[in-house]
Motif scaffolding. Structure first.
Motif, PDB file in Angstrom:
ATOM      1  N   UNK A 176       0.725  -1.144   0.070  1.00  0.00           N
ATOM      2  CA  UNK A 176      -0.066   0.063  -0.056  1.00  0.00           C
ATOM      3  C   UNK A 176       0.808   0.904   0.241  1.00  0.00           C
ATOM      4  N   UNK A 177       0.590   2.327  -0.732  1.00  0.00           N
ATOM      5  CA  UNK A 177       1.323   3.376  -1.042  1.00  0.00           C
ATOM      6  C   UNK A 177       0.945   4.553   0.333  1.00  0.00           C
ATOM      7  N   UNK A 178       2.136   5.160   0.438  1.00  0.00           N
ATOM      8  CA  UNK A 178       1.781   6.256   1.345  1.00  0.00           C
ATOM      9  C   UNK A 178       1.016   7.132   0.957  1.00  0.00           C
ATOM     10  N   UNK A 179      -0.011   7.751   1.978  1.00  0.00           N
ATOM     11  CA  UNK A 179      -0.932   8.682   1.518  1.00  0.00           C
ATOM     12  C   UNK A 179      -1.077   9.988   2.480  1.00  0.00           C
ATOM     13  N   UNK A 180      -1.432  11.062   2.266  1.00  0.00           N
ATOM     14  CA  UNK A 180      -1.675  12.013   3.190  1.00  0.00           C
ATOM     15  C   UNK A 180      -2.856  13.048   2.856  1.00  0.00           C
ATOM     16  N   UNK A 181      -3.349  13.650   3.533  1.00  0.00           N
ATOM     17  CA  UNK A 181      -4.550  14.851   3.455  1.00  0.00           C
ATOM     18  C   UNK A 181      -3.738  15.865   2.495  1.00  0.00           C
ATOM     19  N   UNK A 182      -4.409  16.139   1.406  1.00  0.00           N
ATOM     20  CA  UNK A 182      -4.063  17.407   0.822  1.00  0.00           C
ATOM     21  C   UNK A 182      -5.273  18.567   0.629  1.00  0.00           C
ATOM     22  N   UNK A 183      -4.907  19.673   0.759  1.00  0.00           N
ATOM     23  CA  UNK A 183      -5.884  20.738   0.391  1.00  0.00           C
ATOM     24  C   UNK A 183      -6.251  21.081  -0.865  1.00  0.00           C
ATOM     25  N   UNK A 184      -7.395  21.561  -1.424  1.00  0.00           N
ATOM     26  CA  UNK A 184      -7.501  21.863  -2.747  1.00  0.00           C
ATOM     27  C   UNK A 184      -8.631  23.069  -2.792  1.00  0.00           C
ATOM     28  N   UNK A 185      -8.686  23.846  -3.789  1.00  0.00           N
ATOM     29  CA  UNK A 185      -9.768  24.713  -3.951  1.00  0.00           C
ATOM     30  C   UNK A 185     -10.083  25.039  -5.161  1.00  0.00           C
ATOM     31  N   UNK A 186     -11.068  25.812  -5.543  1.00  0.00           N
ATOM     32  CA  UNK A 186     -11.371  26.405  -6.851  1.00  0.00           C
ATOM     33  C   UNK A 186     -10.511  27.688  -6.985  1.00  0.00           C
ATOM     34  N   UNK A 187     -10.566  28.503  -8.110  1.00  0.00           N
ATOM     35  CA  UNK A 187      -9.834  29.568  -8.035  1.00  0.00           C
ATOM     36  C   UNK A 187     -10.024  30.603  -7.219  1.00  0.00           C
ATOM     37  N   UNK A 188     -11.432  30.884  -6.952  1.00  0.00           N
ATOM     38  CA  UNK A 188     -11.742  31.981  -6.161  1.00  0.00           C
ATOM     39  C   UNK A 188     -11.631  31.711  -4.650  1.00  0.00           C
ATOM     40  N   UNK A 189     -11.541  30.235  -4.367  1.00  0.00           N
ATOM     41  CA  UNK A 189     -11.350  30.060  -3.065  1.00  0.00           C
ATOM     42  C   UNK A 189     -12.648  29.809  -1.965  1.00  0.00           C
ATOM     43  N   UNK A 190     -13.576  30.248  -2.739  1.00  0.00           N
ATOM     44  CA  UNK A 190     -15.018  29.927  -2.039  1.00  0.00           C
ATOM     45  C   UNK A 190     -15.322  28.359  -1.851  1.00  0.00           C
ATOM     46  N   UNK A 191     -14.816  27.499  -2.704  1.00  0.00           N
ATOM     47  CA  UNK A 191     -14.995  26.113  -2.433  1.00  0.00           C
ATOM     48  C   UNK A 191     -13.456  25.502  -2.175  1.00  0.00           C
ATOM     49  N   UNK A 192     -13.491  24.999  -0.761  1.00  0.00           N
ATOM     50  CA  UNK A 192     -12.316  24.286  -0.465  1.00  0.00           C
ATOM     51  C   UNK A 192     -12.698  22.965  -0.013  1.00  0.00           C
ATOM     52  N   UNK A 193     -11.966  22.028  -0.271  1.00  0.00           N
ATOM     53  CA  UNK A 193     -12.013  20.702   0.205  1.00  0.00           C
ATOM     54  C   UNK A 193     -10.495  20.047   0.292  1.00  0.00           C
ATOM     55  N   UNK A 194     -10.641  18.945   0.863  1.00  0.00           N
ATOM     56  CA  UNK A 194      -9.265  18.226   1.228  1.00  0.00           C
ATOM     57  C   UNK A 194      -9.551  16.595   0.508  1.00  0.00           C
ATOM     58  N   UNK A 195      -8.605  16.017   0.421  1.00  0.00           N
ATOM     59  CA  UNK A 195      -8.582  14.501  -0.028  1.00  0.00           C
ATOM     60  C   UNK A 195      -7.396  13.920   0.390  1.00  0.00           C
TER      61      UNK A 195
END
Length: 141
Positions: free
Chosen positions: A1-20
């Motif tokens: 199993x490969x190593x994973x981490x939580x990474x942050x992401x967002x749309x261009x304007x920053x109003x939608x933010x998520x992590x995966x």
């Protein structure tokens, strides 16, 4: 199993933010189906429970077409495609790699496979095909 981490992401304007929860080594792909060819996004796949919207869920709009199985989520303010639930893999989200913090799609992934969405796996006796590869060659200087 490969190593994973939580990474942050967002749309261009920053109003939608998520992590995966993503593997250390990202391996995005593109697709040549009618919507993917138009949006041109490089996608990284994760299981549904590996993505969490942390802000702006009310700013997400969902677009569906044809079979209405795939759900394409984009920011209703800036229009950036954030992720979608794929028809071929409904147990996964395909995240737009360009929305992930620290990712430089062209520099980080100079050679990227393009999945054959025109000959979709569910319409093609379960055969998943690669249509080709997209190459990025940086100009000197």
């Amino acid at each position: 199993m490969s190593e994973t981490s939580i990474r942050k992401a967002s749309c261009h304007c920053g109003q939608v933010q998520f992590e995966a929860e993503l593997p250390a080594e990202l391996a995005p792909s593109r697709c040549n189906c009618s919507i993917c060819a138009r949006k041109g996004a490089a996608m990284v796949y994760v299981l549904l429970d590996q993505l969490t919207v942390t802000a702006g869920e009310d700013k997400l709009s969902c677009y569906q077409y044809n079979t209405r199985v795939a759900k394409h989520y984009f920011c209703s303010h800036c229009g950036i495609h954030c992720f979608h639930q794929a028809r071929s893999d409904p147990d996964k989200y395909a995240i737009n790699a360009a929305t992930i913090e620290g990712v430089r799609v062209y520099e980080d992934f100079a050679r990227m496979p393009v999945n054959d969405g025109v000959q979709h796996i569910l319409d093609n006796d379960g055969v998943r095909r690669t249509a080709g590869f997209l190459l990025f060659e940086k100009t000197p200087g």
